[in-house]
Design an enzyme around this catalytic site. Structure first.
Site, PDB file in Angstrom:
ATOM      1  N   LYS A 194       0.851  -1.190   0.000  1.00  0.00           N
ATOM      2  CA  LYS A 194       0.000   0.000   0.000  1.00  0.00           C
ATOM      3  C   LYS A 194       0.892   1.247   0.000  1.00  0.00           C
ATOM      4  O   LYS A 194       1.780   1.379   0.843  1.00  0.00           O
ATOM      5  CB  LYS A 194      -0.876  -0.039   1.253  1.00  0.00           C
ATOM      6  CG  LYS A 194      -2.211   0.630   1.119  1.00  0.00           C
ATOM      7  CD  LYS A 194      -3.048   0.318   2.354  1.00  0.00           C
ATOM      8  CE  LYS A 194      -4.380   1.006   2.312  1.00  0.00           C
ATOM      9  NZ  LYS A 194      -5.101   0.841   3.581  1.00  0.00           N
TER      10      LYS A 194
HETATM   11  O1  G3P Z   1      -7.706   1.650   5.382  1.00  0.00           O
HETATM   12  C1  G3P Z   1      -7.997   2.977   5.132  1.00  0.00           C
HETATM   13  C2  G3P Z   1      -9.358   3.472   5.481  1.00  0.00           C
HETATM   14  O2  G3P Z   1     -10.328   2.512   5.316  1.00  0.00           O
HETATM   15  C3  G3P Z   1      -9.486   4.352   6.682  1.00  0.00           C
HETATM   16  O3  G3P Z   1     -10.786   4.474   7.182  1.00  0.00           O
HETATM   17  O4  G3P Z   1     -12.433   5.162   8.888  1.00  0.00           O
HETATM   18  O5  G3P Z   1     -10.030   5.836   9.144  1.00  0.00           O
HETATM   19  O6  G3P Z   1     -11.458   6.867   7.401  1.00  0.00           O
HETATM   20  P1  G3P Z   1     -11.185   5.651   8.207  1.00  0.00           P
END
Ligand code: G3P
Length: 219
Positions: A87
């Site tokens: 990633k």
């Molecule tokens: O893996 C990245 C992403 O899904 C982050 O999610 O909830 O921290 O915006 P969030």
């Protein structure tokens, strides 16, 4: 549509895997930190442990921001296990690193995507996945699902093979809307995956079936 779980929590990954519906895992440095995972050896062992639980792709994010560092880390991560997808953030160095890694047949997930232009650069560089963060867009008064639709449409129109991985999913409606938008993958917290099961009519119906069965058995 593939279902990934968005966590570094091994118990939650095992729980989703046991349901038989899991296609992969995404992690990020914040999710790793949330589990108290730090230090190169611990991080590496944690990714290996995740790969032993699931059969599908496991996204492992680079920490470096410079090109040399990104490709070095990417090669180390990719060598850990064939399921690892590296990633990489959508920065100028990140795009160069994706180009390099894809030329070495190392699969990549370009993260922190908030616009169609960023997705275009990642796809041109050969990213395996792009990860638009829909919840964070919604948090900023912008429709995240609309971005998924836009990217899916232009990838289809121009024949890009890069898959659209809807990330930053917060709840079940995000998942349903991403299905409608044509996302290839949704990466979700366990709560959102399990939330898809919920319907009061299912609970009422099941209770009725069991009550009728019990009544008939008494006759
Ligand atoms: O893996 C990245 C992403 O899904 C982050 O999610 O909830 O921290 O915006 P969030």
């Amino acid at each position: 549509m593939k279902f990934f779980i968005d966590t570094a929590n091994l118990e939650q990954i095992k729980e989703a895997q046991a349901m038989g519906i899991l296609d992969g895992v995404t992690t990020n440095p914040s999710l790793m930190a949330k589990e108290g995972i730090s230090g190169e050896e611990n991080v590496i062992n944690h990714y290996k442990a995740i790969c032993e639980i699931v059969e599908g792709d496991v996204s492992a994010e680079v920490i470096s921001t410079d090109y040399e560092g990104m490709i070095k880390e990417g090669e180390i991560l990719a060598a850990l296990h064939p399921q690892i997808v590296v990633k990489v953030p959508v920065t100028e160095n990140g795009i160069k690193a994706i180009k390099y890694l894809s030329s070495k047949n190392i699969r990549t997930n370009c993260t922190l995507i908030f616009s169609a232009g960023q997705a275009l650069l990642a796809a041109k560089a050969g990213a395996t996945y792009v990860s638009p963060f829909i919840g964070r867009l919604d948090d900023n008064s912008t429709d995240g699902v609309e971005l998924i639709k836009q990217i899916v449409d232009f990838f289809n129109y121009y024949g890009f093979e890069t898959e659209v991985l809807a990330a930053s999913i917060r709840h079940t409606m995000h998942i349903i809307k991403c299905l409608e938008a044509g996302a290839d993958v949704a990466t979700c917290p366990l709560s959102a995956i399990k939330g898809l099961l919920k319907h009061p009519l299912t609970d009422i119906g099941l209770a009725q079936f069991l009550a009728d069965h019990a009544k008939a058995a008494k006759k």
